[in-house]
Design a protein around this motif. Structure first.
Motif, PDB file in Angstrom:
ATOM      1  N   GLU A 107     -49.764 -26.716 135.489  1.00  0.00           N
ATOM      2  CA  GLU A 107     -50.310 -27.522 136.578  1.00  0.00           C
ATOM      3  C   GLU A 107     -49.272 -27.917 137.615  1.00  0.00           C
ATOM      4  OE1 GLU A 107     -49.525 -30.856 133.494  1.00  0.00           O
ATOM      5  OE2 GLU A 107     -49.691 -28.687 133.525  1.00  0.00           O
ATOM      6  N   ASP A 108     -48.002 -27.588 137.337  1.00  0.00           N
ATOM      7  CA  ASP A 108     -46.955 -27.782 138.330  1.00  0.00           C
ATOM      8  C   ASP A 108     -45.860 -26.758 138.070  1.00  0.00           C
ATOM      9  OD1 ASP A 108     -45.164 -28.737 136.341  1.00  0.00           O
ATOM     10  OD2 ASP A 108     -45.774 -30.803 136.686  1.00  0.00           O
ATOM     11  N   ASN A 109     -44.771 -26.851 138.793  1.00  0.00           N
ATOM     12  CA  ASN A 109     -43.717 -25.850 138.669  1.00  0.00           C
ATOM     13  C   ASN A 109     -42.627 -26.211 137.674  1.00  0.00           C
ATOM     14  OD1 ASN A 109     -44.747 -23.955 140.524  1.00  0.00           O
ATOM     15  ND2 ASN A 109     -44.067 -25.257 142.212  1.00  0.00           N
ATOM     16  N   SER A 110     -42.820 -27.262 136.857  1.00  0.00           N
ATOM     17  CA  SER A 110     -41.753 -27.644 135.935  1.00  0.00           C
ATOM     18  C   SER A 110     -42.192 -27.863 134.487  1.00  0.00           C
ATOM     19  CB  SER A 110     -41.047 -28.903 136.443  1.00  0.00           C
ATOM     20  OG  SER A 110     -41.956 -29.982 136.493  1.00  0.00           O
ATOM     21  N   LYS A 111     -43.420 -28.271 134.242  1.00  0.00           N
ATOM     22  CA  LYS A 111     -43.819 -28.652 132.889  1.00  0.00           C
ATOM     23  C   LYS A 111     -43.833 -27.504 131.889  1.00  0.00           C
ATOM     24  CE  LYS A 111     -46.326 -32.811 133.980  1.00  0.00           C
ATOM     25  NZ  LYS A 111     -47.571 -33.529 133.996  1.00  0.00           N
ATOM     26  N   HIS A 112     -43.867 -26.288 132.364  1.00  0.00           N
ATOM     27  CA  HIS A 112     -43.939 -25.142 131.468  1.00  0.00           C
ATOM     28  C   HIS A 112     -42.575 -24.631 131.022  1.00  0.00           C
ATOM     29  CE1 HIS A 112     -43.216 -23.524 135.426  1.00  0.00           C
ATOM     30  NE2 HIS A 112     -42.856 -22.379 134.878  1.00  0.00           N
ATOM     31  N   VAL A 113     -41.499 -25.207 131.521  1.00  0.00           N
ATOM     32  CA  VAL A 113     -40.162 -24.676 131.277  1.00  0.00           C
ATOM     33  C   VAL A 113     -39.828 -24.656 129.782  1.00  0.00           C
ATOM     34  CG1 VAL A 113     -37.698 -25.039 131.730  1.00  0.00           C
ATOM     35  CG2 VAL A 113     -39.358 -25.281 133.571  1.00  0.00           C
ATOM     36  N   GLU A 114     -40.119 -25.721 129.068  1.00  0.00           N
ATOM     37  CA  GLU A 114     -39.810 -25.780 127.639  1.00  0.00           C
ATOM     38  C   GLU A 114     -40.593 -24.715 126.866  1.00  0.00           C
ATOM     39  OE1 GLU A 114     -39.945 -28.885 123.865  1.00  0.00           O
ATOM     40  OE2 GLU A 114     -40.489 -29.600 125.860  1.00  0.00           O
ATOM     41  N   ALA A 115     -41.869 -24.575 127.185  1.00  0.00           N
ATOM     42  CA  ALA A 115     -42.685 -23.565 126.508  1.00  0.00           C
ATOM     43  C   ALA A 115     -42.155 -22.161 126.787  1.00  0.00           C
ATOM     44  CB  ALA A 115     -44.146 -23.679 126.933  1.00  0.00           C
ATOM     45  N   ILE A 116     -41.718 -21.902 128.017  1.00  0.00           N
ATOM     46  CA  ILE A 116     -41.168 -20.595 128.380  1.00  0.00           C
ATOM     47  C   ILE A 116     -39.874 -20.336 127.616  1.00  0.00           C
ATOM     48  CG2 ILE A 116     -40.113 -19.272 130.261  1.00  0.00           C
ATOM     49  CD1 ILE A 116     -43.102 -19.258 130.419  1.00  0.00           C
ATOM     50  N   ALA A 117     -39.064 -21.362 127.429  1.00  0.00           N
ATOM     51  CA  ALA A 117     -37.809 -21.201 126.686  1.00  0.00           C
ATOM     52  C   ALA A 117     -38.086 -20.804 125.239  1.00  0.00           C
ATOM     53  CB  ALA A 117     -36.996 -22.486 126.743  1.00  0.00           C
ATOM     54  N   VAL A 118     -39.055 -21.460 124.607  1.00  0.00           N
ATOM     55  CA  VAL A 118     -39.411 -21.106 123.230  1.00  0.00           C
ATOM     56  C   VAL A 118     -40.022 -19.712 123.190  1.00  0.00           C
ATOM     57  CG1 VAL A 118     -40.795 -21.736 121.221  1.00  0.00           C
ATOM     58  CG2 VAL A 118     -39.674 -23.513 122.554  1.00  0.00           C
ATOM     59  N   LEU A 119     -40.862 -19.402 124.166  1.00  0.00           N
ATOM     60  CA  LEU A 119     -41.461 -18.074 124.240  1.00  0.00           C
ATOM     61  C   LEU A 119     -40.378 -17.008 124.369  1.00  0.00           C
ATOM     62  CD1 LEU A 119     -43.926 -16.229 124.392  1.00  0.00           C
ATOM     63  CD2 LEU A 119     -44.017 -16.682 126.852  1.00  0.00           C
TER      64      LEU A 119
END
Length: 152
Positions: A107-119
């Motif tokens: 929903e924004d350009n920052s909240k997904h960063v942690e999930a992407i790192a684990v992915l």
């Protein structure tokens, strides 16, 4: 948010038959919509992005990370996982065919960063990804994701 909060029994489908890359986007996107975290227009936005920008979403051999812009209909951070049988050509000469597709909505350009790192850590684990590719058990896939998240 962690991967095990995003990828659940409701957002994972295994050994899916798809007719082409747009069908893969449709099937992965429908899981985001069914979770209540994205609008149907987000699926169309992912398709448009793939048509417009080409197969850049095929990020490593055999794996696509499908996505569009936050303003294209994402309500909250969400992800789905679809394995494909048979694998599907996306048009990426280096990384085709795709056997695993993740769809990501943020929903924004920052909240997904942690999930992407684990992915990213999961994608680097060749054995885990090979097991996911061939698994017929959502529970097994969830265990692999939990282990990757724990750094095992």
């Amino acid at each position: 948010m962690q991967l095990d909060h995003l990828l659940t029994k409701e957002t994972i489908r295994l050994q899916v038959r798809a007719t082409g890359r747009m069908d893969v986007v449709q099937k992965a996107g429908e899981l985001l919509v069914a979770s209540g975290n994205a609008d149907a227009r987000y699926i169309e936005a992912m398709k448009h992005s793939l048509k417009t920008h080409g197969p850049y979403m095929v990020i490593v051999p055999g794996v696509a990370l499908l996505h569009a812009r936050p303003e294209d209909g994402v309500r909250q951070l969400c992800m789905s996982l679809v394995t494909l049988d048979p694998p599907i050509e996306f048009g990426n000469p280096d990384n085709d065919p795709v056997s695993v597709a993740f769809a990501l909505g943020a929903e924004d350009n920052s909240k997904h960063v942690e999930a992407i790192a684990v992915l990213a850590g999961l994608l680097e684990d060749e054995q885990a990804m090979e097991t996911i590719r061939h698994s017929t058990s959502v529970d097994e896939v969830l265990q692999i994701i939990a282990a990757a998240q724990a750094g095992e």
